[in-house]
Write an enzyme that holds these catalytic residues in place. Sequence first.
Site, mmCIF file in Angstrom:
data_model
loop_
_atom_site.group_PDB
_atom_site.id
_atom_site.type_symbol
_atom_site.label_atom_id
_atom_site.label_comp_id
_atom_site.label_asym_id
_atom_site.label_seq_id
_atom_site.Cartn_x
_atom_site.Cartn_y
_atom_site.Cartn_z
ATOM 1 N N CYS A 8 0.655 -0.627 0.284
ATOM 2 C CA CYS A 8 -0.118 0.027 -0.421
ATOM 3 C C CYS A 8 0.980 0.903 0.128
ATOM 4 C CB CYS A 8 -0.802 0.017 1.533
ATOM 5 S SG CYS A 8 -0.084 0.009 2.866
ATOM 6 N N ASN A 11 1.936 1.169 4.801
ATOM 7 C CA ASN A 11 2.388 0.291 5.203
ATOM 8 C C ASN A 11 2.031 0.863 6.673
ATOM 9 O OD1 ASN A 11 5.443 -2.376 5.862
ATOM 10 N ND2 ASN A 11 3.227 -2.557 5.380
ATOM 11 N N CYS A 13 -1.708 1.189 7.126
ATOM 12 C CA CYS A 13 -3.015 0.129 7.617
ATOM 13 C C CYS A 13 -3.459 -0.820 6.731
ATOM 14 C CB CYS A 13 -3.676 1.926 7.410
ATOM 15 S SG CYS A 13 -3.395 2.541 7.610
ATOM 16 N N ARG A 14 -3.529 -0.445 5.403
ATOM 17 C CA ARG A 14 -4.006 -1.185 3.970
ATOM 18 C C ARG A 14 -3.469 -2.682 4.838
ATOM 19 N NH1 ARG A 14 -5.191 2.445 -0.565
ATOM 20 N NH2 ARG A 14 -3.010 2.890 0.379
ATOM 21 N N SER A 15 -2.007 -2.900 4.128
ATOM 22 C CA SER A 15 -1.141 -3.529 3.547
ATOM 23 C C SER A 15 -0.545 -4.320 5.225
ATOM 24 C CB SER A 15 -0.150 -3.542 2.959
ATOM 25 O OG SER A 15 1.166 -2.646 3.658
ATOM 26 N N ASP A 124 -7.767 3.870 0.609
ATOM 27 C CA ASP A 124 -6.585 4.475 1.660
ATOM 28 C C ASP A 124 -7.706 4.982 2.789
ATOM 29 O OD1 ASP A 124 -5.165 5.835 3.081
ATOM 30 O OD2 ASP A 124 -4.546 6.508 1.833
#
Length: 161
Positions: A8, A11, A13-15, A124
Amino acid sequence: MKRVLFVCLGNICRSPTAEGVFWHAVEEAGLNRHIIVDSCGVGNWHVGKAPDTRAQVAASRRGIDIGHLRARQLSAGDFLEFDYVLGMDRDNLKAMQALQPSNSRAHVGLFLEFADLPEAEVPDPYYGGDEGFEHVLDLIEAASVGLIAHLRNDGLRNDRL
Ligand code: 4NP
């Protein structure tokens, strides 16, 4: 053995959420000796940091601990080490494609390719509210199920599962 890298922007939040949720699904499927999972960011602002507290809290509500993960930045070498390099949104994907060396045979694409959903991107959640983190988890859980099925059908056939 198949190696999967989630990417993401930051690195945090999402990934890392994808890494934690997908690894949980790998363990539940009994595939932990056949799949390696990691995550990283296109940017370097948060290198060395633990995931965003909101991402940690949202994941822990679903029984997943991501507190031990630390952010790192995507490198060209990742495209030689990993079989699947999966971005969360199209901006991530563009940055990834710009870094992929010509001798890399990695599958480079979007994680939600593996989910049967209308959405193509994991949005995001950084500047939004808690519901954004719940939505991220819903999307990532669906794609994790799909990616496990894909690896069972194709990628791990040679592992005699
Ligand atoms: P991620 O979220 O890409 O899912 O980790 C973000 C984290 C930090 C920033 C942007 C997105 N930031 O601009 O610092």
